[in-house]
Design a protein around this motif. Structure first.
Motif, PDB file in Angstrom:
ATOM      1  N   VAL A   6       0.848  -1.203   0.000  1.00  0.00           N
ATOM      2  CA  VAL A   6       0.000   0.000   0.000  1.00  0.00           C
ATOM      3  C   VAL A   6       0.880   1.249   0.000  1.00  0.00           C
ATOM      4  O   VAL A   6       0.682   2.172  -0.801  1.00  0.00           O
ATOM      5  CB  VAL A   6      -0.964   0.003   1.209  1.00  0.00           C
ATOM      6  N   THR A   9       2.553   1.884  -3.320  1.00  0.00           N
ATOM      7  CA  THR A   9       1.586   2.365  -4.300  1.00  0.00           C
ATOM      8  C   THR A   9       1.231   3.828  -4.057  1.00  0.00           C
ATOM      9  O   THR A   9       1.145   4.623  -4.999  1.00  0.00           O
ATOM     10  CB  THR A   9       0.323   1.486  -4.287  1.00  0.00           C
ATOM     11  N   LEU A  10       1.046   4.204  -2.805  1.00  0.00           N
ATOM     12  CA  LEU A  10       0.734   5.600  -2.484  1.00  0.00           C
ATOM     13  C   LEU A  10       1.885   6.530  -2.859  1.00  0.00           C
ATOM     14  O   LEU A  10       1.656   7.646  -3.342  1.00  0.00           O
ATOM     15  CB  LEU A  10       0.355   5.745  -1.018  1.00  0.00           C
ATOM     16  N   ILE A  71      -8.596   8.702  -2.163  1.00  0.00           N
ATOM     17  CA  ILE A  71      -8.122   7.349  -2.477  1.00  0.00           C
ATOM     18  C   ILE A  71      -8.568   6.385  -1.397  1.00  0.00           C
ATOM     19  O   ILE A  71      -8.418   6.654  -0.204  1.00  0.00           O
ATOM     20  CB  ILE A  71      -6.583   7.307  -2.575  1.00  0.00           C
ATOM     21  N   SER A  72      -9.096   5.250  -1.842  1.00  0.00           N
ATOM     22  CA  SER A  72      -9.408   4.145  -0.937  1.00  0.00           C
ATOM     23  C   SER A  72      -8.705   2.901  -1.462  1.00  0.00           C
ATOM     24  O   SER A  72      -8.867   2.549  -2.632  1.00  0.00           O
ATOM     25  CB  SER A  72     -10.918   3.868  -0.903  1.00  0.00           C
ATOM     26  N   VAL A  73      -7.910   2.277  -0.620  1.00  0.00           N
ATOM     27  CA  VAL A  73      -7.281   1.013  -1.004  1.00  0.00           C
ATOM     28  C   VAL A  73      -8.281  -0.083  -0.670  1.00  0.00           C
ATOM     29  O   VAL A  73      -8.681  -0.246   0.482  1.00  0.00           O
ATOM     30  CB  VAL A  73      -5.949   0.800  -0.269  1.00  0.00           C
ATOM     31  N   THR A  76      -5.279  -5.845  -1.307  1.00  0.00           N
ATOM     32  CA  THR A  76      -3.944  -6.185  -1.793  1.00  0.00           C
ATOM     33  C   THR A  76      -3.864  -7.698  -1.893  1.00  0.00           C
ATOM     34  O   THR A  76      -4.591  -8.418  -1.219  1.00  0.00           O
ATOM     35  CB  THR A  76      -2.822  -5.692  -0.847  1.00  0.00           C
ATOM     36  N   VAL A  85      -2.445  -4.227  -6.007  1.00  0.00           N
ATOM     37  CA  VAL A  85      -3.173  -3.310  -5.140  1.00  0.00           C
ATOM     38  C   VAL A  85      -4.362  -2.793  -5.943  1.00  0.00           C
ATOM     39  O   VAL A  85      -4.185  -2.292  -7.061  1.00  0.00           O
ATOM     40  CB  VAL A  85      -2.303  -2.113  -4.705  1.00  0.00           C
ATOM     41  N   VAL A  87      -7.270  -0.025  -6.060  1.00  0.00           N
ATOM     42  CA  VAL A  87      -7.505   1.298  -5.505  1.00  0.00           C
ATOM     43  C   VAL A  87      -8.723   1.924  -6.177  1.00  0.00           C
ATOM     44  O   VAL A  87      -8.899   1.797  -7.391  1.00  0.00           O
ATOM     45  CB  VAL A  87      -6.268   2.206  -5.752  1.00  0.00           C
ATOM     46  N   ARG A  89     -10.206   5.654  -6.765  1.00  0.00           N
ATOM     47  CA  ARG A  89      -9.865   7.075  -6.687  1.00  0.00           C
ATOM     48  C   ARG A  89     -11.040   7.885  -7.190  1.00  0.00           C
ATOM     49  O   ARG A  89     -11.825   7.411  -8.000  1.00  0.00           O
ATOM     50  CB  ARG A  89      -8.669   7.391  -7.581  1.00  0.00           C
TER      51      ARG A  89
END
Length: 121
Positions: A6, A9-10, A71-73, A76, A85, A87, A89
Motif C-alpha cells: 500500500v 503504491t501511495l 483514495i481508498s485502497v 492487496t 493493489v 484502488v 480514486r
C-alpha cells in the motif's frame, strides 16, 4: 492488507501529480504498461515511454497535476513474487478503479509492472 505494498503504491500515486519524472522513472519497470479502459469498452495501452511522455509534457510546460484526490485502497494480494493493489480514486468527481501490479525482490516491492485503470466515462 500488505501495508508495504500500500505504501509503495501511495508513493507512486503521489509522484504523478507532482510530475516527479525521476521517481516514476525509478519505479516503473522497463516493460511497464498503463492499460486504460472505459465503460464503452475502449482500451488504450500506453508503453512506458508514452506514459512518461504524458507526465513530462505538462511538467515541461510548468503545469502541476491535481492532488492524488480521494483514495481508498480496496485490497492487496501477494503471489509468486508479485503483488497487486486495487484502488478506488475520485478524480474531478469521477470514480476511477485502478489495479497496480508490482514485482517483489528480496522482500521489497521493486518495480511497477502494470497499471490497469477503469474509468466509467
Amino acid at each position: 492488507m500488505d501495508q508495504s505494498l500500500v505504501d509503495r503504491t501511495l508513493d507512486y500515486l503521489s509522484a504523478g501529480p507532482a510530475r516527479d519524472v525521476a521517481a516514476l522513472d525509478a519505479v516503473c519497470d522497463p516493460g511497464f504498461e498503463s492499460i486504460r479502459c472505459d465503460g464503452a469498452g475502449r482500451v488504450v495501452t500506453l508503453s512506458r515511454a508514452a506514459f512518461m511522455a504524458c507526465v513530462r509534457a505538462p511538467r515541461d510546460q510548468g503545469q502541476m497535476g491535481e492532488g492524488v484526490g480521494d483514495i481508498s485502497v480496496l485490497a492487496t494480494s501477494a503471489y509468486d513474487g508479485h503483488g497487486a493493489v486495487i484502488v478506488r480514486r475520485v478524480q474531478r468527481g469521477v470514480p476511477v478503479l485502478c489495479t497496480f501490479v508490482w514485482r517483489r525482490e528480496e522482500g521489497e516491492w521493486t518495480a511497477l509492472l502494470r497499471e490497469f485503470t477503469f474509468v466509467l466515462d
